[in-house]
Design a protein around this motif. Structure first.
Motif, PDB file in Angstrom:
ATOM      1  N   GLU A 274       0.816  -1.217   0.000  1.00 34.41           N
ATOM      2  CA  GLU A 274       0.000   0.000   0.000  1.00 34.41           C
ATOM      3  C   GLU A 274       0.846   1.261   0.000  1.00 34.41           C
ATOM      4  OE1 GLU A 274      -3.966  -1.006   2.442  1.00 34.41           O
ATOM      5  OE2 GLU A 274      -2.141  -1.144   3.625  1.00 34.41           O
ATOM      6  N   SER A 282      -7.333  -2.126  -7.783  1.00 34.82           N
ATOM      7  CA  SER A 282      -8.188  -3.050  -7.034  1.00 34.82           C
ATOM      8  C   SER A 282      -7.923  -4.475  -7.500  1.00 34.82           C
ATOM      9  CB  SER A 282      -9.664  -2.697  -7.243  1.00 34.82           C
ATOM     10  OG  SER A 282      -9.956  -1.431  -6.694  1.00 34.82           O
ATOM     11  N   VAL A 284      -8.657  -8.521  -6.727  1.00 31.23           N
ATOM     12  CA  VAL A 284      -9.527  -9.479  -6.035  1.00 31.23           C
ATOM     13  C   VAL A 284      -8.776 -10.798  -5.868  1.00 31.23           C
ATOM     14  CG1 VAL A 284     -11.694 -10.761  -6.114  1.00 31.23           C
ATOM     15  CG2 VAL A 284     -11.598  -8.395  -6.946  1.00 31.23           C
ATOM     16  N   GLY A 301      -8.304  -7.431   3.651  1.00 30.04           N
ATOM     17  CA  GLY A 301      -8.999  -6.988   2.446  1.00 30.04           C
ATOM     18  C   GLY A 301     -10.428  -6.579   2.715  1.00 30.04           C
ATOM     19  N   GLU A 302     -11.066  -6.027   1.695  1.00 31.27           N
ATOM     20  CA  GLU A 302     -12.468  -5.621   1.794  1.00 31.27           C
ATOM     21  C   GLU A 302     -13.362  -6.747   1.296  1.00 31.27           C
ATOM     22  OE1 GLU A 302     -12.829  -2.115  -0.542  1.00 31.27           O
ATOM     23  OE2 GLU A 302     -11.357  -0.965   0.631  1.00 31.27           O
ATOM     24  N   THR A 304     -16.288  -8.804  -0.533  1.00 31.95           N
ATOM     25  CA  THR A 304     -16.924  -8.741  -1.853  1.00 31.95           C
ATOM     26  C   THR A 304     -18.224  -9.537  -1.801  1.00 31.95           C
ATOM     27  OG1 THR A 304     -15.832 -10.721  -2.721  1.00 31.95           O
ATOM     28  CG2 THR A 304     -14.634  -8.638  -2.906  1.00 31.95           C
ATOM     29  N   CYS A 311     -11.073  -7.936  -1.681  1.00 28.01           N
ATOM     30  CA  CYS A 311     -10.522  -6.939  -2.597  1.00 28.01           C
ATOM     31  C   CYS A 311      -9.446  -6.137  -1.879  1.00 28.01           C
ATOM     32  CB  CYS A 311     -11.626  -6.014  -3.112  1.00 28.01           C
ATOM     33  SG  CYS A 311     -11.042  -4.786  -4.316  1.00 28.01           S
ATOM     34  N   ARG A 313      -6.458  -2.921  -2.223  1.00 29.14           N
ATOM     35  CA  ARG A 313      -6.006  -1.740  -2.954  1.00 29.14           C
ATOM     36  C   ARG A 313      -4.479  -1.781  -2.969  1.00 29.14           C
ATOM     37  NH1 ARG A 313      -9.224   1.263  -5.911  1.00 29.14           N
ATOM     38  NH2 ARG A 313      -8.406   3.247  -5.141  1.00 29.14           N
TER      39      ARG A 313
END
Length: 367
Positions: A274, A282, A284, A301-302, A304, A311, A313
């Motif tokens: 990062e 992005s 995945v 991660g985020e 989904t 996901c 960054r």
């Protein structure tokens, strides 16, 4: 009254406050402080001494709270252990300490230790402490030499011997003048302009940003700054910054750092992929299994629409792909397509390297 008597009285009062988690009244405390129950002094005088003791201790930074009684009775007084004791120092192996690791740090047995905050010292910070102490001792001042040696000795008495090895990535030398300009611009809240060598785009370009702070991560110094052009926070490696300048004559600040911005929290949340000023992509990733490593990886991660996918960054491709290798096949890239190709190539090259090393080892055994 002798100074020693006052000091003893203060210690007795602090001990009494710390023993009562929910606080107590003067009448409850006076029986824990021998000086408050002497028969030679009248009640009004003892109460004035108690009030004076509280005021003087507060002046020294002892955070004694006054808790008004809801029924109009006598006030209660409280001293929280986490606002009185210094934090518990601990060495950690991780470069960036997670909340989970802090919670698993072993604490000494005894009253009060379980509620203390933890100050975790990372390998990078250990190296910085040793280097700082070494530079102070190199000045040749006997007093500073003794102070620096004593500081390290006291710290090691609390946490054990500090590691002496280099961090995962060795620190790159940065010119002192660069730090001076960036630090001055940060203090004055002035925009700073500099030439920056972007490794991702392999080019030198001029940047004008609003400094938010300087942090030391993965063996490198980074300038965390707001980029007015991109309207986003960026991290610039200080060793790639040259010719920084700002308007030192200007008296009014160019910007205000948001009250919600926390530099320590921002730095702790950054992973190696990062960092940098490249545009974030992005990515995945699909995870497999329920191992502890997989669970921790998914937390970074985020979420989904697919429960097993996260996901991320990503600004730096190579560190991210190397991180995925550590999952041993339990993590793979879903998108973007061009990253999936790079991922397959890295897997192939890594497997080939391991096979070549194994072949050499087998040949050596036969010989």
């Amino acid at each position: 009254m002798a100074a020693a008597d006052k000091l003893t009285r203060w210690f007795d009062l602090i001990a009494a406050l710390l023993r009562r988690r929910n606080g107590g009244t003067f009448e409850e405390f006076r029986y824990d402080v021998p000086a408050y129950i002497t028969a030679a002094v009248n009640e009004a005088s003892i109460m004035r001494t108690f009030e004076r003791d509280k005021d003087e201790l507060r002046a020294f930074g002892v955070a004694i709270e006054t808790l008004p009684d809801g029924d109009g009775g006598e006030s209660r007084y409280r001293l929280r252990p986490d606002e009185f004791y210094l934090p518990l120092l601990a060495l950690c192996e991780s470069r960036i300490v997670s909340a989970l690791e802090v919670r698993t740090i072993a604490r000494p047995k005894g009253i009060g230790f379980q509620t203390l905050p933890v100050l975790a010292i990372t390998p990078d910070e250990c190296l910085t402490l040793r280097r700082a102490a070494g530079r102070v001792r190199a000045l040749g001042n006997p007093t500073l030499d003794a102070d620096a040696a004593g500081a390290i000795r006291k710290l090691e008495q609390d946490v054990g011997l500090l590691p002496i090895g280099e961090p995962i990535v060795a620190a790159v030398k940065v010119h002192a003048s660069t730090f001076e300009v960036l630090g001055a611009a940060l203090s004055a809240r002035q925009r700073v302009t500099f030439s920056y060598a972007s490794m991702g785009r392999n080019q030198q370009s001029m940047r004008t940003v609003e400094p938010y702070g300087l942090v030391f991560l993965t063996g490198h110094w980074y300038l965390v700054a707001h980029d007015p052009t991109q309207q986003a926070l960026r991290q610039f490696r200080v060793s790639r910054i040259s010719k920084p300048k700002y308007n030192a004559q200007k008296k009014q600040p160019d910007y205000v750092i948001p009250a919600t911005f926390d530099l320590e929290a921002h730095a702790a949340s950054r992973q190696s992929w990062e960092l940098g000023d490249e545009e974030a992509v992005s990515v995945v990733v699909a995870f497999r299994g329920e191992s502890g490593q997989v669970q921790q990886g998914m937390q970074l991660g985020e979420e989904t629409s697919t429960p097993s996918e996260r996901c991320f960054r990503v600004r730096r491709r190579d560190p991210f792909l190397r991180w995925l290798l550590t999952f041993g096949g339990d993590a793979s890239i879903v998108s973007p397509a061009e990253w999936h190709g790079s991922w397959r190539t890295l897997l192939h090259d890594t497997l080939s390297a391991h096979r070549a090393a194994q072949s050499l080892a087998n040949a050596a055994e036969v010989a």
